[in-house]
Design a protein around this motif. Structure first.
Motif, mmCIF file in Angstrom:
data_model
loop_
_atom_site.group_PDB
_atom_site.id
_atom_site.type_symbol
_atom_site.label_atom_id
_atom_site.label_comp_id
_atom_site.label_asym_id
_atom_site.label_seq_id
_atom_site.Cartn_x
_atom_site.Cartn_y
_atom_site.Cartn_z
ATOM 1 N N VAL A 696 0.730 -1.176 -0.205
ATOM 2 C CA VAL A 696 -0.197 -0.114 0.215
ATOM 3 C C VAL A 696 0.947 1.251 0.156
ATOM 4 N N ARG A 697 1.930 1.342 0.882
ATOM 5 C CA ARG A 697 2.809 2.389 1.155
ATOM 6 C C ARG A 697 3.422 2.645 -0.383
ATOM 7 N N TYR A 699 2.668 1.621 -3.478
ATOM 8 C CA TYR A 699 1.962 2.086 -4.531
ATOM 9 C C TYR A 699 1.387 3.523 -4.347
ATOM 10 N N PHE A 700 1.131 3.870 -3.326
ATOM 11 C CA PHE A 700 0.669 5.125 -3.080
ATOM 12 C C PHE A 700 1.777 6.250 -3.350
ATOM 13 N N CYS A 708 -3.208 0.162 -5.038
ATOM 14 C CA CYS A 708 -2.987 0.483 -3.422
ATOM 15 C C CYS A 708 -4.576 0.249 -3.005
ATOM 16 N N TYR A 727 -5.072 5.921 4.462
ATOM 17 C CA TYR A 727 -4.649 5.680 3.303
ATOM 18 C C TYR A 727 -5.898 5.842 2.364
#
Length: 800
Positions: A696-697, A699-700, A708, A727
């Motif tokens: 997640v981190r 792709y964000f 994400c 997020y």
């Protein structure tokens, strides 16, 4: 729209940071036939590498790439590649975040079925230069990129873009075609979140210069355009001013209008931001004297002279002097702002602060009442409940005649100040209060407390500690029986230091006093006379206590655990409120700082050379710091990560354990091209939550919201996925889905009232709505809670 009709998307990049999110958004179109023309307009080799990696992955048949060494500008580059356009529709766009394909399809269908030559996000196309200037005054970055042309229907003698323009090429073509039929549409895309929002003055200036150069205009219109150029020149200059200087200009303007209260507020805020600016200081003093506030003016004038700058000066506004703000606010946001509008005075970390003490300590006292212990407790955010419990537990066990309590109020957001004032009035403790305007972090605030301590035995205590007996005597006794003691601590009900964590001990200690290699700062006694202080480079938290223990050990001191004393520790409560955890980037950054300071950078073992190439890169990656990679490890990784290793990763079917290790390695080392191909192997694997968070981190940070979102939907409801809500909110803001973001803000403030990132994101929310006053207030609160990450908010919107 016929399925044979095709859209040409033309992207001109002169910097690499917008490339991946833009191209990924385009390539994820599924129902829209398109060709993609990519131009590297002097963005460099890194940009070319990114473009090649993405195009190879998606392998889209109608992708065409042109590369140039020098920057020539959008207009010039578009014209050079227009001959390759084969699509029925043309869209020139270079900073896309997300494309709403359903809206895009509808836009193309309406454009195809009508006589219109262009689909636009402008509510209407102006007819004259005056109307254009007025329309451009409120132009947004969406409207700047929101033009899709029915290219085959454009007159052949007009099928070009002005080669001398940068951002205004579509506006100029629209003007040149004169009164063309058009369709006005809702936004079919969102810009990339890194996109620097185009300043209105820049587009107006560019087009005003173009109109003056190109057309025969009457004297009145010429003068009007010259005035636009002059004004936009002033606006460009104002962008280079500091925020404080801009506030000073506002103060002068309001004073000239006779609005003295507004002028004083702007000037006070400018002085608060730049107290060393002599121009701002002098004008502030002048304004105060003009209003007859001579005492306050004298304090401001003499503040730097008094005790070498130690004297604190009140610069807060009274209620009747609040800046009038007519912009609409959300009710909850308004309440939060007003709760934090008037912070208390700030103590200086480097100099002795002025304290208020409830009990005056005489210069000569008998031995029975002589201060023997100082208890230092930092508190911040919404820590009132924790602090109240800690003090209540101390009140039942300590000798108040021989013990002082020093509270460092680190920019609390709640009514901590009221509790401390009540304690001072009731003389419940021998109390010293140090109030910091911004959170100085654990190390700096503890150092403040140690400097202020009047006793030699200093107990450092988190506000989430509760004691049940007089631990002061029991801990200090160890110093008397063990002269080499540098620090002494009790057992904790919960701790990251396993040897000190009562719940993780498999069996009780046999000895009463045990030497350890590390102690938790949650409850730690030291002697002030030893002269040791915490290293303040660690900022807010993490590794400051580990470093302190290393200092003691390096000096020949010992760290002792008194196994007969135990205290209750609500582990992680304060850090959690601020959005910190041992899996955060902040933790990893401080780990890197600690390792560099003590020369502990990880090394791989000799047997490493006996491993296969893939196993070598996995070992190297596992040793690397994810935020601040060690240079020797990073260089070794690059040497070993050969094309053969990449091929092996992609072509081999791995078991679950190996696949997880490879995925973690690819994320940590930012191998996006390999990860993109390898990720399919993870579809049927239940990933560890920590790895899902990493995805997640990652792709964000790349602005690839679709990936994400996928991991959030799959793992976001997991109780250990603490960052998921944040997020979700960041994605909504990144895609400018402001109504949905607004719905999230209220519940999130209830759940995370002390999280500085939430205040920062709420500032972004208001910034997107051009509510700049509200945005600044939220940015200021974020900086108050955590100045290390949010102390210098950018003028443009950015995400952490």
């Amino acid at each position: 729209m016929s399925s044979s009709n095709k859209l040409t998307v033309l992207c001109v990049f002169n910097e690499p940071n917008l490339i991946e999110t833009t191209l990924t958004s385009i390539y994820e179109l599924r129902e829209t036939p398109f060709e993609l023309i990519i131009v590297n307009d002097g963005a460099g080799a890194d940009a070319t590498s990114i473009i090649q990696s993405i195009t190879e992955f998606y392998n889209h048949e109608e992708t065409y790439f042109f590369e140039y060494d020098a920057v020539a500008g959008v207009g010039m580059r578009v014209n050079e590649v227009l001959s390759t356009v084969t699509g029925d529709f043309l869209w020139v766009a270079n900073s896309l975040g997300r494309i709403d394909e359903a809206e895009l399809v509808e836009t193309l269908e309406q454009l195809n079925d009508s006589e219109a030559l262009v689909a636009t996000l402008l509510p209407q196309i102006p007819g004259s230069i005056n109307e254009w200037l007025e329309r451009l005054q409120s132009c947004t970055d969406l409207q700047r990129l929101g033009f899709i042309w029915k290219w085959n229907a454009i007159p052949s003698n007009q099928k070009f873009f002005n080669p001398f323009l940068m951002e205004g090429v579509s506006f100029e073509l629209t003007w040149r075609l004169e009164q063309i039929p058009y369709v006005s549409r809702s936004a079919w895309f969102q810009p990339a979140i890194e996109e620097q929002e185009m300043e209105v003055w820049a587009i107006r200036r560019e087009l005003a210069l173009h109109w003056l150069r190109t057309y025969q205009l009457d004297a009145e219109l010429k003068n009007q355009l010259i005035q636009v150029i002059d004004n936009t020149g002033e606006e460009a200059f104002s962008k280079a001013q500091s925020q404080a200087e801009s506030l000073l200009d506002k103060a002068r303007e309001e004073r000239s209008k006779g609005n003295l209260v507004r002028a004083l507020n702007y000037c006070r805020e400018a002085f608060h931001q730049e107290p060393e600016n002599e121009v701002i200081r002098n004008y502030y003093v002048e304004l105060l004297e003009y209003l007859g506030r001579f005492v306050e003016a004298s304090e401001i004038r003499n503040a730097k002279k008094d005790n070498g700058g130690k004297k604190e000066v009140s610069i807060e506004a009274t209620e009747e002097e609040e800046i009038i703000d007519d912009a609409p606010r959300m009710e909850l946001m308004d309440e939060i702002i007003h709760q934090n509008e008037y912070p208390r005075e700030e103590a200086d970390v480097n100099e002795a602060p002025v304290f208020e003490t409830s009990i005056q300590v005489e210069s000569e006292v008998d031995d029975e009442n002589e201060l023997r212990y100082s208890i230092v407790i930092p508190s911040t955010g919404y820590g009132l409940g924790l602090l109240e419990n800690a003090l209540e537990s101390l009140a039942n066990v300590i000798d108040r005649d021989r013990t002082e309590v020093i509270i460092i109020d680190n920019a609390s957001l709640d009514e901590t100040y009221a509790l401390l004032e009540e304690i001072e009035q009731r003389k419940s403790f021998r109390l010293q209060v140090i109030t910091n305007r911004a959170n100085k972090g654990f190390a700096a605030s503890v150092n403040q407390g140690i400097e202020a301590a009047q006793a030699d035995f200093v107990l450092i205590m988190h506000n989430d500690i509760k004691v049940e007996n007089d631990i002061l005597y029991e801990l200090s006794l160890v110093f008397e029986t063990h002269p080499d003691a540098g620090a002494v601590a009790p057992l904790l009900s919960a701790s990251l230091v396993q040897e000190q964590d009562k719940s993780s001990l498999s069996e009780a200690y046999v000895d009463d006093i045990v030497a350890l290699k590390q102690l938790d700062s949650a409850c730690l006694m030291i002697k002030k006379s030893d002269g040791f202080r915490f290293d303040e480079q660690f900022g807010l938290a993490y590794f400051d206590d580990v470093d302190f223990c290393e200092q003691l050990l390096a000096a020949g001191k010992k760290l002792y655990l008194n196994t007969q004393v135990e205290v209750h520790h609500d582990y992680g409560m304060t850090a959690g409120m601020m959005g910190l955890s041992p899996v955060s980037d902040y933790y990893a950054l401080n780990l890197a700082r600690f390792n560099k300071k003590w020369g502990l950078e990880p090394q791989y073992e000799a047997k490493y050379n006996q491993l296969k190439e893939l196993d070598r890169v996995l070992v190297i990656a596992s040793l690397m710091n994810p935020v601040d990679p060690e240079m020797h490890l990073f260089e070794e990784f690059k040497r070993q990560f050969s094309d053969e290793v990449k091929t092996e990763i992609v072509k081999t079917k791995w078991d679950e354990e190996y696949a997880i290790a490879i995925a973690s390695m690819l994320i940590k080392t930012d191998q996006r091209d390999v990860l993109r191909k390898f990720e399919e192997q993870l579809d049927d694997i239940q990933l560890p939550v920590a790895l899902a968070q990493d995805f997640v981190r990652y792709y964000f940070s790349k602005n690839i919201f679709s990936r994400c979102q996928m991991y959030l939907e799959k793992y976001g409801e997991h109780p250990q996925f603490m960052d998921a809500h944040m997020y979700y909110l960041k994605i909504l803001l990144g895609e400018r889905l402001l109504e949905q973001a607004a719905d999230m803000l209220g519940p999130m403030f209830e759940a995370f009232p002390g999280n500085p990132e939430l205040y920062k994101l709420t500032g972004d929310f208001h910034s997107f709505q051009n509510n700049h006053a509200e945005a600044k207030q939220f940015y200021d609160i974020a900086a108050q809670i955590d100045p290390f990450r949010f102390g210098k908010p950018k003028a443009t919107v950015s995400f952490i």
